[in-house]
Every structure is written in structure tokens, then in C-alpha cells.
Design an enzyme around this catalytic site. Structure first.
Site, PDB file in Angstrom:
ATOM      1  N   HIS A 132      49.483 -44.743 -17.300  1.00  0.00           N
ATOM      2  CA  HIS A 132      49.980 -45.189 -18.608  1.00  0.00           C
ATOM      3  C   HIS A 132      50.001 -43.972 -19.536  1.00  0.00           C
ATOM      4  CE1 HIS A 132      45.778 -44.913 -19.662  1.00  0.00           C
ATOM      5  NE2 HIS A 132      45.451 -45.857 -18.802  1.00  0.00           N
TER       6      HIS A 132
ATOM      7  N   LYS B 170      38.303 -41.464 -23.357  1.00  0.00           N
ATOM      8  CA  LYS B 170      38.163 -42.907 -23.111  1.00  0.00           C
ATOM      9  C   LYS B 170      36.937 -43.197 -22.241  1.00  0.00           C
ATOM     10  CE  LYS B 170      39.617 -47.198 -21.941  1.00  0.00           C
ATOM     11  NZ  LYS B 170      39.125 -47.368 -20.611  1.00  0.00           N
TER      12      LYS B 170
ATOM     13  N   GLY C 106      45.624 -43.473 -10.623  1.00  0.00           N
ATOM     14  CA  GLY C 106      46.977 -44.026 -10.623  1.00  0.00           C
ATOM     15  C   GLY C 106      47.132 -45.176 -11.596  1.00  0.00           C
TER      16      GLY C 106
ATOM     17  N   GLN D 275      31.646 -40.557 -18.364  1.00  0.00           N
ATOM     18  CA  GLN D 275      32.196 -39.752 -17.267  1.00  0.00           C
ATOM     19  C   GLN D 275      32.353 -38.301 -17.715  1.00  0.00           C
ATOM     20  OE1 GLN D 275      35.421 -41.074 -14.486  1.00  0.00           O
ATOM     21  NE2 GLN D 275      36.730 -40.029 -15.939  1.00  0.00           N
TER      22      GLN D 275
ATOM     23  N   HIS E 285      46.999 -41.491 -19.510  1.00  0.00           N
ATOM     24  CA  HIS E 285      47.043 -40.480 -18.439  1.00  0.00           C
ATOM     25  C   HIS E 285      48.070 -39.397 -18.767  1.00  0.00           C
ATOM     26  CE1 HIS E 285      45.829 -44.187 -16.034  1.00  0.00           C
ATOM     27  NE2 HIS E 285      44.852 -43.350 -15.742  1.00  0.00           N
TER      28      HIS E 285
ATOM     29  N   LEU F 161      44.303 -47.756 -24.226  1.00  0.00           N
ATOM     30  CA  LEU F 161      45.094 -47.948 -23.008  1.00  0.00           C
ATOM     31  C   LEU F 161      44.180 -47.875 -21.796  1.00  0.00           C
ATOM     32  CD1 LEU F 161      48.398 -45.943 -23.557  1.00  0.00           C
ATOM     33  CD2 LEU F 161      47.733 -48.189 -24.373  1.00  0.00           C
ATOM     34  N   SER F 162      44.429 -48.746 -20.826  1.00  0.00           N
ATOM     35  CA  SER F 162      43.648 -48.787 -19.594  1.00  0.00           C
ATOM     36  C   SER F 162      44.510 -49.371 -18.490  1.00  0.00           C
ATOM     37  CB  SER F 162      42.402 -49.668 -19.787  1.00  0.00           C
ATOM     38  OG  SER F 162      41.842 -50.013 -18.530  1.00  0.00           O
TER      39      SER F 162
HETATM   40  P1  AMP Z   1      41.452 -43.403 -14.342  1.00  0.00           P
HETATM   41  O1  AMP Z   1      42.780 -43.405 -13.665  1.00  0.00           O
HETATM   42  O2  AMP Z   1      41.119 -44.664 -15.041  1.00  0.00           O
HETATM   43  O3  AMP Z   1      40.352 -42.893 -13.443  1.00  0.00           O
HETATM   44  O4  AMP Z   1      41.576 -42.329 -15.493  1.00  0.00           O
HETATM   45  C1  AMP Z   1      41.990 -41.022 -15.223  1.00  0.00           C
HETATM   46  C2  AMP Z   1      41.803 -40.171 -16.459  1.00  0.00           C
HETATM   47  O5  AMP Z   1      42.587 -40.707 -17.513  1.00  0.00           O
HETATM   48  C3  AMP Z   1      40.355 -40.150 -16.947  1.00  0.00           C
HETATM   49  O6  AMP Z   1      40.024 -38.840 -17.369  1.00  0.00           O
HETATM   50  C4  AMP Z   1      40.384 -41.122 -18.088  1.00  0.00           C
HETATM   51  O7  AMP Z   1      39.399 -40.875 -19.062  1.00  0.00           O
HETATM   52  C5  AMP Z   1      41.765 -40.856 -18.654  1.00  0.00           C
HETATM   53  N1  AMP Z   1      42.213 -41.990 -19.480  1.00  0.00           N
HETATM   54  C6  AMP Z   1      42.276 -43.297 -19.120  1.00  0.00           C
HETATM   55  N2  AMP Z   1      42.682 -44.054 -20.161  1.00  0.00           N
HETATM   56  C7  AMP Z   1      42.876 -43.193 -21.204  1.00  0.00           C
HETATM   57  C8  AMP Z   1      43.280 -43.354 -22.564  1.00  0.00           C
HETATM   58  N3  AMP Z   1      43.572 -44.549 -23.078  1.00  0.00           N
HETATM   59  N4  AMP Z   1      43.353 -42.237 -23.344  1.00  0.00           N
HETATM   60  C9  AMP Z   1      43.052 -41.017 -22.846  1.00  0.00           C
HETATM   61  N5  AMP Z   1      42.662 -40.802 -21.564  1.00  0.00           N
HETATM   62  C10 AMP Z   1      42.572 -41.871 -20.763  1.00  0.00           C
END
Ligand code: AMP
Length: 291
Positions: free
Chosen positions: A44, A160, A41, A164, A47, A195-196
Site C-alpha cells: 500500500h 508504523k 507484500g 520493530q 510501503h 495504512l496496513s
Molecule cells: P510489512 O509488509 O507489514 O512487514 O511492512 C513492511 C514495512 O512497511 C515495515 O517497515 C513497516 O513498518 C512499513 N509500513 C507498513 N505500514 C506502513 C505505514 N502505514 N506507513 C509507513 N510504513 C509502513
């Protein structure tokens, strides 16, 4: 009371495993293929790029939103991790997502933290795994659970989180999971910051300091033709230009094994970086070509 909330635009939020399975089974009977995007969740554009790719790959798109306690260690940011379900659903609806699976912790772990775990092995103990013991076992365990619940044809992850991706691909291979793994390139701000969900914690000065991660990766890429030691030296030097960023690791790995490359390595490699900016821990990575 129903746990399924119908949205006017067709995106449904589902909070129980049984209901999601029922809905997916009904779609499957109609011949639909399924693409799945697991997330925590606080969505951004990174996602949303994964979701847009999923939309291209299958008839039905399912996004999960679950902040998985198993992959957070003691003292990490589980409690302060952003939770923004309504905004997330609003962001997903225009992309034509059919189901958002947003289970509670009790729904996913009714008996408390599961004692059965997927073990990430040697690579799971390196880099992110060295800084966050148990993180990858917890991540793989919830991904395995989600893949069994959703049973997609394709699951979409972001580059990113390169370690993982490596570990999920290996789990899918080792455990013979019948699905494809699709990987989407990292989405960045115009100035290079990846983005994070954690970027929202950065104050203005920290936001500028956070550029050190992508700058260090760029420095390594520029120096890569001179070899591993030179690339590493240039990357670490980039950190010297930024007060307030504490380097956790910078490493160059073989994309095939995810182990550090030898000092005389040449050809395609992957540079990984993690650093703490204020109280916020950030990661990034970039492919490089060693000379
Ligand atoms: P998270 O919500 O941080 O667990 O991320 C969910 C998914 O979104 C994971 O597969 C992440 O690698 C991907 N993700 C997060 N940030 C980015 C980004 N800046 N660019 C591409 N994928 C992303």
C-alpha cells in the site's frame, strides 16, 4: 527455467538467493550503492513511501516480498495473510525499483524453520512480543538473513512498526552490521487510520471502529502535558466510545529504552496501541510530549 523474470519496465522479480547475490554483486562492481526495503507484500502507500525514500538514498533499490512463517504464532493469520505478488510488482515498477526479491519459503528455509535464531531480548517480550510470543525473534531472524543476502548500504523501515524499528536498530548496533537504518513516518488515511496490509480485512463498520486507535493516540497526546496517568486514562476512555474494538495494550514508552516510562516522566515519549477490531489485530503509535 530461469527464476528471473525480466519486466518490460526494468523491474526484475528474483526468487533465488544465488541469483539475487549475483545481480547485486554485478551492480556493486559498477559502483552502485544499494537501498533495501523488506516487506511482506500486499503493498500500500505506506510501503511505497519507504520505496520512494529508498530511491532517494541509493543507486539500486531492492524490495523483498516474503511472508515470513517464523514471525507468525500458532493460530495467527499466516494462512490468510494477503499475497498479491503481481499487483505488488505493478505498484513497484513505476517507482524505478530494480529488483523484487520474492523467495519461496523453501528457498529461505530449505531445512524447515531454522533452529538458529536472533534473540530479541527483554523488549522483544513486551507489547507486541507479549501478545505474539516468538514474533520478534522470528522477525529479527528473517531480517538478519535478508540483510546478509542483500548486503545493502541502507535498509528502510516504517515508524508504523515502532517496536520493530527499535529492535532492528539494536540488532544492527549489537551485531555490528555495516549499514544505516532509515525510518519513514507512518502514512495514514485522511481520517487518521494508519495504512496496513490488514486493513483490507475490515468491513465497513469495522473500518470506522478502527479509527479508535488513532483517536486514542490523539487523546493521549492532548492529555500528555498533564502527565502519564492522565494521558493513559484519556486513551483508554477513547476505547469506551467504540463498541467492537478490544484493547490489547496502550502503553507510553521511553523512546531510548522502549520500556514503560515512570509515572512522573516528562519530555518526549512514544505512545503505543494495539487492538483487535473484529478478527483483525491492528497496531499504531505516536510521539507525545509529557508535561
Ligand atoms: P510489512 O509488509 O507489514 O512487514 O511492512 C513492511 C514495512 O512497511 C515495515 O517497515 C513497516 O513498518 C512499513 N509500513 C507498513 N505500514 C506502513 C505505514 N502505514 N506507513 C509507513 N510504513 C509502513
Amino acid at each position: 527455467m530461469s527464476t528471473i523474470e525480466a519486466r518490460a519496465d526494468g523491474t526484475r522479480v528474483v526468487s533465488t538467493i544465488a541469483e539475487l547475490r549475483g545481480l547485486v554483486a554485478a551492480e556493486r562492481r559498477g559502483g552502485a550503492s544499494v537501498a533495501f526495503v523488506p516487506t511482506m507484500g500486499a503493498l500500500h502507500d505506506g510501503h511505497l513511501a519507504l520505496v520512494a525514500r529508498a530511491r532517494e538514498l541509493a543507486d539500486l533499490v531492492i524490495v523483498s516480498i516474503f511472508v515470513n512463517p517464523l514471525q507468525f504464532g500458532p493460530g495467527e493469520d499466516l494462512d490468510r495473510y494477503p499475497r498479491t505478488l503481481d499487483a505488488d510488482v505493478a505498484a513497484l515498477a513505476p517507482l524505478g525499483v530494480e529488483f523484487v526479491f520474492a523467495p519461496s519459503t523453501g528457498e529461505m528455509y530449505p531445512d524447515g524453520p531454522s533452529s538458529t535464531r536472533v534473540v530479541a531480548g527483554e523488549v522483544g517480550g513486551l507489547y507486541e512480543g507479549a501478545s505474539r510470543p516468538g514474533h520478534f525473534d522470528g522477525m529479527l531472524t528473517v531480517v538478519a538473513k535478508l540483510l546478509h543476502i542483500v548486503a545493502p548500504d541502507v535498509v528502510v523501515f516504517g515508524q508504523k512498526d515502532a517496536q520493530q524499528v527499535f529492535l532492528v536498530r539494536r540488532m544492527v548496533h549489537d551485531l555490528d552490521l555495516p549499514l544505516e537504518v532509515e525510518v519513514v513516518p507512518t502514512v495514514r488515511e485522511p481520517d487518521g487510520l494508519a495504512l496496513s496490509s490488514r486493513n483490507r480485512f475490515l468491513g465497513a463498520a469495522e473500518r470506522s471502529t478502527a479509527l479508535v486507535l488513532s483517536e486514542a493516540l490523539a487523546a493521549a497526546a492532548d492529555a500528555a502535558s498533564d502527565g502519564v496517568d492522565e494521558a493513559l486514562a484519556e486513551a483508554v476512555a477513547a476505547f469506551g466510545d467504540h463498541d467492537g474494538a478490544e484493547l490489547d495494550y496502550f502503553v507510553i514508552v521511553d523512546p531510548g529504552t522502549f520500556l514503560p516510562v515512570a509515572a512522573d516522566a516528562s519530555g518526549p515519549a512514544l505512545a503505543l496501541v494495539a487492538a483487535r477490531v473484529g478478527a483483525t489485530r491492528l497496531i499504531d503509535n505516536r510521539p507525545i510530549e509529557l508535561g
